[in-house]
Scaffold this motif. Structure first.
Motif, PDB file in Angstrom:
ATOM      1  N   LEU A  90     -11.953  -3.594  -5.539  1.00 27.07           N
ATOM      2  CA  LEU A  90     -11.773  -2.186  -5.884  1.00 27.07           C
ATOM      3  C   LEU A  90     -11.070  -1.984  -7.223  1.00 27.07           C
ATOM      4  CD1 LEU A  90     -12.028   0.780  -4.926  1.00 27.07           C
ATOM      5  CD2 LEU A  90      -9.820   0.477  -3.760  1.00 27.07           C
ATOM      6  N   HIS A  91     -10.070  -2.807  -7.519  1.00 22.33           N
ATOM      7  CA  HIS A  91      -9.196  -2.534  -8.654  1.00 22.33           C
ATOM      8  C   HIS A  91      -9.376  -3.446  -9.869  1.00 22.33           C
ATOM      9  CE1 HIS A  91      -6.986   0.494  -6.473  1.00 22.33           C
ATOM     10  NE2 HIS A  91      -6.903  -0.333  -5.455  1.00 22.33           N
ATOM     11  N   SER A 117      -7.760  -8.288   2.894  1.00 20.93           N
ATOM     12  CA  SER A 117      -7.043  -7.254   2.161  1.00 20.93           C
ATOM     13  C   SER A 117      -7.055  -7.531   0.668  1.00 20.93           C
ATOM     14  CB  SER A 117      -5.608  -7.169   2.666  1.00 20.93           C
ATOM     15  OG  SER A 117      -4.839  -6.339   1.846  1.00 20.93           O
ATOM     16  N   ASP A 136     -10.586  -7.065  -0.772  1.00 22.92           N
ATOM     17  CA  ASP A 136     -10.905  -5.637  -0.902  1.00 22.92           C
ATOM     18  C   ASP A 136     -10.177  -5.014  -2.093  1.00 22.92           C
ATOM     19  OD1 ASP A 136     -12.522  -5.850   1.346  1.00 22.92           O
ATOM     20  OD2 ASP A 136     -11.043  -4.949   2.703  1.00 22.92           O
ATOM     21  N   SER A 137      -8.892  -5.336  -2.264  1.00 18.70           N
ATOM     22  CA  SER A 137      -8.119  -4.783  -3.369  1.00 18.70           C
ATOM     23  C   SER A 137      -8.644  -5.266  -4.721  1.00 18.70           C
ATOM     24  CB  SER A 137      -6.639  -5.152  -3.242  1.00 18.70           C
ATOM     25  OG  SER A 137      -6.035  -4.409  -2.221  1.00 18.70           O
ATOM     26  N   SER A 181      -1.895  -6.483   1.829  1.00 18.12           N
ATOM     27  CA  SER A 181      -1.298  -6.400   3.166  1.00 18.12           C
ATOM     28  C   SER A 181      -0.195  -7.418   3.419  1.00 18.12           C
ATOM     29  CB  SER A 181      -2.381  -6.560   4.236  1.00 18.12           C
ATOM     30  OG  SER A 181      -2.917  -7.870   4.162  1.00 18.12           O
ATOM     31  N   PHE A 213       0.838  -1.192   0.000  1.00 17.75           N
ATOM     32  CA  PHE A 213       0.000   0.000   0.000  1.00 17.75           C
ATOM     33  C   PHE A 213       0.875   1.245   0.000  1.00 17.75           C
ATOM     34  CE2 PHE A 213      -3.040  -2.981   2.145  1.00 17.75           C
ATOM     35  CZ  PHE A 213      -3.929  -3.056   1.094  1.00 17.75           C
ATOM     36  N   ASP A 242      -2.248   6.066  -6.400  1.00 21.48           N
ATOM     37  CA  ASP A 242      -3.355   5.358  -5.760  1.00 21.48           C
ATOM     38  C   ASP A 242      -2.823   4.562  -4.575  1.00 21.48           C
ATOM     39  OD1 ASP A 242      -5.566   3.935  -4.963  1.00 21.48           O
ATOM     40  OD2 ASP A 242      -6.006   3.091  -6.930  1.00 21.48           O
ATOM     41  N   GLU A 243      -2.950   5.120  -3.400  1.00 20.99           N
ATOM     42  CA  GLU A 243      -2.388   4.475  -2.210  1.00 20.99           C
ATOM     43  C   GLU A 243      -3.176   3.255  -1.754  1.00 20.99           C
ATOM     44  OE1 GLU A 243      -1.008   6.987   0.855  1.00 20.99           O
ATOM     45  OE2 GLU A 243       0.131   8.212  -0.548  1.00 20.99           O
ATOM     46  N   THR A 244      -4.341   2.992  -2.381  1.00 20.27           N
ATOM     47  CA  THR A 244      -5.127   1.810  -2.026  1.00 20.27           C
ATOM     48  C   THR A 244      -4.715   0.596  -2.848  1.00 20.27           C
ATOM     49  OG1 THR A 244      -6.891   2.240  -3.643  1.00 20.27           O
ATOM     50  CG2 THR A 244      -7.118   3.258  -1.451  1.00 20.27           C
TER      51      THR A 244
END
Length: 143
Positions: free
Chosen positions: A83-84, A76, A79-80, A54, A42, A48-50
């Motif tokens: 989102l991406h 983690s 979620d990534s 982890s 991260f 893009d810090e997201t």
């Protein structure tokens, strides 16, 4: 399926000069992208810090229980990816952590934590099943 996706590693010189760059299919492209998320920490991508996972946060963490580490990585990564990686839907992430003995030089063996990652999903564009499997050793991270 068309080969409209650039293969990794990217060759910036070929991209800038409009030369032919190696390509891959959709499933390979998604697999490369998941690997990129897995191996990025991260904040590494300043735009893009997201972006990342982890795994890097817990790389040398020997204090957390295996169950807590597994849950942290699994959540983690889910979620990534949610989102991406918009090319996937119905994403399921399964993480297993085990200790493995690594043969070293001069008959020295080391014990490292191995993280097995399995991602199952559906490709949004085609509704086909997608499966991805990868493993890492942590402390320090290697693959």
């Amino acid at each position: 399926m068309n080969n409209n996706y650039y293969a990794l590693p990217l060759n910036a010189k070929k991209l800038i000069s409009s030369s032919a760059h190696a390509t891959c299919n959709l499933n390979e492209s998604i697999s490369h992208y998941i690997h990129l998320i897995n191996t990025s920490y991260f904040g590494e991508c300043t735009f893009d810090e997201t972006f990342g996972c982890s795994i890097w946060i817990i790389d040398f963490d020997n204090l957390k229980s295996t169950t807590r580490l597994k849950d942290l990585i699994q959540n983690s990564l889910y979620d990534s990816l949610s989102l991406h990686e918009k090319r996937l839907n119905h994403i399921r992430v399964d993480v297993k952590i085990k200790q493995e003995e690594i043969n070293g030089s001069r008959d020295l063996n080391r014990i490292k934590k191995r993280i097995d990652i399995r991602v199952n999903a559906k490709v949004t564009k085609t509704s086909e099943a997608f499966a991805y499997v990868e493993y890492f050793y942590i402390g320090p991270l290697s693959y």
